[in-house]
Design an enzyme around this catalytic site. Sequence first.
Site, PDB file in Angstrom:
ATOM      1  N   SER A 253      -4.338  -1.020 -11.174  1.00  0.00           N
ATOM      2  CA  SER A 253      -3.126   0.100 -11.565  1.00  0.00           C
ATOM      3  C   SER A 253      -1.792  -0.750 -12.102  1.00  0.00           C
ATOM      4  O   SER A 253      -1.962  -1.437 -13.104  1.00  0.00           O
ATOM      5  CB  SER A 253      -2.779   0.755 -10.354  1.00  0.00           C
TER       6      SER A 253
ATOM      7  N   ARG B  51       8.666   1.288   5.807  1.00  0.00           N
ATOM      8  CA  ARG B  51       7.125   1.252   6.518  1.00  0.00           C
ATOM      9  C   ARG B  51       6.365   0.029   5.470  1.00  0.00           C
ATOM     10  O   ARG B  51       6.879  -0.549   4.534  1.00  0.00           O
ATOM     11  CB  ARG B  51       6.518   2.434   5.491  1.00  0.00           C
TER      12      ARG B  51
ATOM     13  N   GLY C  53       0.922  -0.418   1.791  1.00  0.00           N
ATOM     14  CA  GLY C  53      -0.499  -0.373   1.762  1.00  0.00           C
ATOM     15  C   GLY C  53      -1.336  -1.097   0.471  1.00  0.00           C
ATOM     16  O   GLY C  53      -2.315  -1.346   0.431  1.00  0.00           O
TER      17      GLY C  53
ATOM     18  N   ARG D 272       8.349  -2.200   2.915  1.00  0.00           N
ATOM     19  CA  ARG D 272       9.331  -1.557   2.167  1.00  0.00           C
ATOM     20  C   ARG D 272      10.436  -0.883   2.682  1.00  0.00           C
ATOM     21  O   ARG D 272      10.249  -0.202   3.697  1.00  0.00           O
ATOM     22  CB  ARG D 272       8.459  -0.368   1.035  1.00  0.00           C
TER      23      ARG D 272
HETATM   24  P1  NG1 Z   1       2.272   1.170  -1.208  1.00  0.00           P
HETATM   25  O1  NG1 Z   1       2.231  -0.138  -1.525  1.00  0.00           O
HETATM   26  O2  NG1 Z   1       1.633   1.416   0.157  1.00  0.00           O
HETATM   27  O3  NG1 Z   1       3.757   1.583  -1.000  1.00  0.00           O
HETATM   28  C1  NG1 Z   1       2.187   2.126  -3.582  1.00  0.00           C
HETATM   29  C2  NG1 Z   1       3.071   3.177  -3.676  1.00  0.00           C
HETATM   30  C3  NG1 Z   1       2.551   4.393  -3.443  1.00  0.00           C
HETATM   31  C4  NG1 Z   1       0.915   4.582  -4.220  1.00  0.00           C
HETATM   32  C5  NG1 Z   1       0.224   3.264  -4.013  1.00  0.00           C
HETATM   33  C6  NG1 Z   1      -1.162   3.232  -4.927  1.00  0.00           C
HETATM   34  C7  NG1 Z   1       5.423   3.458  -3.532  1.00  0.00           C
HETATM   35  C8  NG1 Z   1       6.699   3.374  -2.731  1.00  0.00           C
HETATM   36  N1  NG1 Z   1       4.190   3.231  -3.118  1.00  0.00           N
HETATM   37  O4  NG1 Z   1       1.996   2.097  -2.361  1.00  0.00           O
HETATM   38  O5  NG1 Z   1       3.067   5.830  -3.835  1.00  0.00           O
HETATM   39  O6  NG1 Z   1       1.333   5.049  -5.575  1.00  0.00           O
HETATM   40  O7  NG1 Z   1       0.925   2.284  -4.336  1.00  0.00           O
HETATM   41  O8  NG1 Z   1      -1.115   3.076  -6.150  1.00  0.00           O
HETATM   42  O9  NG1 Z   1       5.653   3.673  -4.796  1.00  0.00           O
HETATM   43 ZN    ZN Z   2      -2.103   3.275 -11.312  1.00  0.00          ZN
END
Ligand code: NG1
Ligand code: ZN
Length: 535
Positions: free
Chosen positions: A65, A493, A496, A502
Amino acid sequence: MALPEAVLAASRPYPLPAGFRPSYGTAGFRAVADLLHSTMFRCGILMAARALKTRQITGICITASHNPAPDNGVKLVEPSGEMLCQEWEAYANELANAGSDAELAAAVEGLLGREGIAAPGPGTVLIAHDTRPSGPGLAAAAAAGVRCLGLEPEMCGLLTTPQLHWMVMRRNRGKAAGEADYYAALAGAYAQLVAGTQPLGQTLYVDCANGVGAPKLAALAGQLAPAGLTLELRNTGDGVLNGGCGSDFLQKDRQLPSQFEGVAPGTRCCAVDGDADRLMYFTPLEGGGKALLFDGDRIAVLAAMLVKDLISALPGGAGADVRVGIIQTAYANGAASDYIRDNLGCGVEVTPTGVKYLHEAAHRYDVGVYFEANGHGTVLFSKAFLAQMQQLAGESKAAADLLALSVVINQAVGDAISGILMVEAALRRRGWGLPQWAALYTDLPSRQLKVKVADRAAIVTTDAETRVAEPRGLQAAIDAAVAGVPRGRSFVRPSGTEDVVRVYAEAESQEAADALADAVARLVHAKAGGVGPAP
Ligand code: NG1
Ligand code: ZN
């Protein structure tokens, strides 16, 4: 060869790297690409098992991504076209972490036994990848995993993540599911949605993040021009993937992406991410360098307005009982949430981060609009609502247009390409440019930071991630930092997708939001095992 032996033999070229502990995160597995061959092989086995269990086609998309180019990852696709069901995430982790070929064979046997799956095959798993150089090799590893259970991998090559999800959904519904069918469906439905309206009359500049969105948007563009939409694509692969461009870069830094220096302030622009499932609109600001953003929250508001306009035009009170809901995460800007609550008259729900949670919640409405602030989202229509619209479509243009909208906007998963068409149609039907869209509300200034800690799992959250349950004392300290900050809000939090915690803060002024984010980052560092110097 009996199955466990087949797994044993086939997995030999794909050993789990020493010390690597993959974890199924917000959107699947993600890591530096070189580490991921064993993970892909095992995801191949997993999705073959899922196809056998459901007796339908499943999918595997190899992408990281918006992450940097050397990373890669995998998104796993259910027969419905949605993300892998959450009950199977435990199997994904179990298989991905099996320490040896023998342990893997035993884990596979255990999975097949527990789920009552008779293998080998037959069945099909679709496999696609984004533009990362590591993609084809990792796709081959996934294919080897699929073959282990006697199923056929179907190699789809280069696709956006949402295209693969769409294809899996369509194949299982027995509908035309090729790439050309995707373009024809989207372009046809867009033309219907804008029929009889004036074109916006300005080229739309698209930042393709140097990713897979570039060739795919180029393939679609010719079919949009007759309906009055002209695209000019930038960052089409000549630079670094997600490097100084793309929706994530824009959202984090609010800086103009590369190749937009000469674009005039006020021009309608948008950006997708590396696998084209996120969308952000923007325009260059006067003075150079900075962009005004139209983020996922604002796209959700525009989408909900379009849906509500159409529903209110349905004949004979058919629109009276339609339940429209907007689903957000804690990252939604407070000003957007206030606007929705005060002006749109539809339900607002907050779920944890990750589209799997938003998507699930959106299914509970007749029309569920969900977007993360980062531009990841879609609009879901219930089967019953679509059936009702089918019945009305002969007599009602609004019903026919709602059906067209359900085709434009990907029903499997968030899709930046279909998001562009939805936004363009919504603006055009209202005769709006960016100024009217911007004037709906003013975003509260916000700041996001990352804090490195020894073990991010030490942070446990509740209430859709808005509050910290552990370590104890951290939430009280955050509350104290927020108290007295005008329109202040902050939460933390564990990510992931990255090994960080974050921090989010918003407040009435940018200075106050920055100061609050800094203060909360220091609290996390002090109370949750921060690594390195304090922020
Ligand atoms: P994490 O790394 O869990 O915050 C990020 C984005 C999610 C989601 C995922 C998957 C933020 C704060 N977090 O997750 O919204 O898009 O990547 O691509 O933007
Ligand atoms: Zn993406």
